[in-house]
Enzyme design. Structure first.
Site, PDB file in Angstrom:
ATOM      1  N   CYS A 169      39.039  42.749  43.467  1.00 11.86           N
ATOM      2  CA  CYS A 169      38.604  41.491  44.081  1.00 11.86           C
ATOM      3  C   CYS A 169      37.135  41.578  44.498  1.00 11.86           C
ATOM      4  CB  CYS A 169      39.467  41.155  45.294  1.00 11.86           C
ATOM      5  SG  CYS A 169      39.438  42.390  46.603  1.00 11.86           S
TER       6      CYS A 169
ATOM      7  N   GLU B 140      38.738  37.590  40.549  1.00  9.38           N
ATOM      8  CA  GLU B 140      39.455  38.844  40.313  1.00  9.38           C
ATOM      9  C   GLU B 140      39.064  39.362  38.931  1.00  9.38           C
ATOM     10  OE1 GLU B 140      41.752  40.457  42.297  1.00  9.38           O
ATOM     11  OE2 GLU B 140      41.672  38.999  43.934  1.00  9.38           O
TER      12      GLU B 140
END
Length: 603
Positions: free
Chosen positions: A548, A591
């Site tokens: 992330c 992501e």
């Protein structure tokens, strides 16, 4: 004579001429007047911390405010302004991150002496007390020069010489891509990922500076190919979790929303969330209803500088009803109380009355204007900042202490402080992408490292022989076991502890030819060095890294892919392919899923 802050404000005002000559004149006049406000009352402190910033110094000081320190007890003045909320009489703090020395400027000699008595109780690295001295004339001259540069920089940042401020609105801060069409956002995110993959390639090549570059290092600019960035299924109002700050808006009226401005100098304010693209209609309605009650309650927002007031934050989470699939909300109000006193009881009664009607709405009838409240609670503590401690008391006012959300047909318990991806529909896309990259089958033993509450492992359990989840947080492991039980998933095992201590023993129970694949989904800080060393020295042949924060991924990759050494004698991994998944429309985050495979000696 004018204060430094007043002069700085004047220098930043729109009346400053765009002509360079007039600009220099303004800077010189401001700098020349600085000694009349503080530079004659300057303290020089060695903090023994080269990397501390002005912000971290303020936080360290705030922790000590109100504490008994020897014969000194420091409390803010009745109506403190800006830096005086940190230490009474303090005008400004100067600290260069490349030096351990900080300068504290005071309005008077009396304030300086009192400040010196307070500062000597602060400690730096390895609990070393700060070395506090009166500044010399050379220090004062140096500080004046730095202040002149600061004025010039401030003018430029506020639009002087044709430059624009970095953040002109709360949108630029919380959803910086909100003006950009979504197709353009995806292109921008793809460009960002490519930049990180180039940095990754550069780090890998640098680690081989004294070795022969292996053939697996691709002759492209990136460390591995990027397939694409998969768009989010939901673009507007997608966040299932928002935590609103509570404070005052620009007009000094109580408000709920996002904190904006120079908060470390008490110059921030609250901007409402009502036109934010990332916030759902349900959350906006709850914020509006709470704001109305807060205005009628007679209690003020909490001020961390004076440690007064009541209202801290408003947390809203959204889930899905088990019965009819309708929207269910969890609302937690954080307040500034040490124990359950009469005022807190009054607040709990008022909140219950305010949201009672919404708690009685059926989930299937829930609307953005009148959502169903499945859980209403109040958390209270007296910490300086608004970070709620794990052991803070929490009183359930309406409903239960949790709600549920779904991922690929499985249901997961979501409490006020537990982790769950903020984009529920996007999370399902991410889980399917992980399964594709891991190449799972019924012979696979899936290692879910940093498993949290078990979302990844439970969602993929039907595709594998066994799931083994490991996490260092005991509460997360307990929630993972409950989630597996609630979903009827029996081929999972969860262990609390360190990966490097547990995995080898656990894997010894399986055949040596078992298809073992690991999935790691670390927090934004990335994987701990010990976990990276474990992955590198283990018998794993491939694993999937879910990132992330690509800056952390770039740092982690160096240890995973560097050439063998005395400490790391095993063969390195190599990034084989990657794909982006957009879980954060209108924000400059995404992501990134990367497949790493072990390289042979001949590679």
């Amino acid at each position: 004579s004018y204060s430094f802050c007043t002069l700085l404000h004047l220098a930043m005002s729109e009346t400053v001429s765009e002509e360079k000559k007039d600009l220099e004149k303004t800077i010189n006049e401001a700098a020349a007047s600085i000694p009349t406000k503080g530079n004659d009352h300057l303290l020089k402190c060695d903090t023994f911390d080269y990397y501390a910033t002005e912000g971290t110094l303020r936080k360290e000081i705030i922790k000590k405010i109100g504490q008994n320190l020897g014969d000194v007890k420091f409390t803010p003045s009745a109506e403190p302004t800006r830096l005086e909320k940190v230490i009474p009489g303090l005008v400004r703090i100067g600290k260069n991150p490349s030096s351990s020395v900080a300068y504290f400027s005071f309005a008077s000699e009396e304030a300086k002496l009192k400040g010196m008595e307070f500062l000597k109780y602060l400690k730096g690295k390895r609990s070393t007390p700060w070395a506090v001295h009166e500044a010399s004339k050379s220090d004062v001259d140096y500080f004046k020069t730095k202040n002149k540069e600061q004025i010039k920089r401030a003018i430029n940042e506020q639009g002087g010489e044709g430059k624009k401020p970095k953040y002109s609105s709360i949108h630029d801060f919380t959803e910086p891509l909100y003006k950009m069409p979504y197709e353009e956002q995806l292109k921008q995110k793809e460009k960002n990922i490519m930049g990180h993959l180039r940095k990754m390639k550069g780090n890998i090549m640098w680690s081989y500076k004294n070795d022969t570059l292996p053939g697996w290092v691709a002759q492209t600019k990136e460390a591995c190919p990027l397939e694409c960035v998969i768009p989010s299924p939901v673009v507007e109002g997608y966040r299932n979790k928002v935590e609103f700050s509570i404070g005052y808006d620009k007009d000094q009226k109580p408000a709920v929303g996002f904190l904006f401005g120079k908060t470390h100098e008490a110059r921030g304010w609250i901007e409402g969330p009502y036109d934010m693209r990332i916030v759902s209609g349900h959350a906006k309605s709850v914020a509006k209803k709470f704001s109305e009650y807060m205005g009628e309650s007679g209690y003020k927002p909490y001020d961390k500088f004076t440690h007064t007031g009541v209202w801290r934050t408003l947390l809203i989470r959204e889930g899905v009803s088990r019965e009819d699939g309708g929207a269910v909300l969890l609302v937690d109000v954080q307040v500034n109380f040490e124990d359950e006193n009469e005022k807190l009881k009054d607040i709990m009664k008022g909140l219950s009355k305010t949201f009672l009607e919404w708690s009685q709405i059926k989930p299937s009838e829930s609307t953005p204007e009148a959502p169903h409240i499945g859980s209403l609670s109040v958390s209270y503590h007296t910490c300086i900042n608004n970070m709620c401690p794990e052991d803070a008391p929490c009183k359930i006012l309406l409903g239960s202490d949790f709600i549920e959300d779904c991922a690929n047909g499985f249901r997961f318990k979501v409490s006020a402080r537990s982790f769950f991806q903020v984009n529920s529909k996007g999370n399902e896309v991410l889980l399917n992408t992980i399964a594709k990259y891991a190449e799972l089958n019924k012979d696979t033993v899936l290692l879910d490292l940093c498993c949290g509450t078990g979302t990844i492992g439970i969602s993929l359990a039907n595709s594998v022989q066994k799931v083994i989840g490991i996490d260092i947080a005991k509460s997360s492991i307990e929630d993972a076991k409950l989630n597996a039980l609630a979903n009827g998933v029996s081929n999972v095992e969860y262990y609390c502890g360190k990966c490097e201590d547990l995995v080898e023993d656990i894997l010894s129970r399986y055949k040596s030819n078992a298809n073992v694949v690991a999935v790691v989904d670390p927090p934004r800080g990335g994987l701990h060095k010990k976990v990276l060393s474990f992955l590198r020295c283990s018998n794993l042949q491939r694993f999937v890294y879910v990132s992330c924060n690509q800056n952390s991924l770039v740092e982690n990759t160096t240890l995973l892919c560097k050439p063998p050494s005395l400490k790391l004698q095993s063969q390195p991994f190599a990034p084989v392919k990657s794909i982006g998944v957009d879980l954060f429309p209108h924000c400059d985050q995404q992501e990134l899923v990367v497949l790493f495979e072990r390289q042979s000696k001949q590679a």
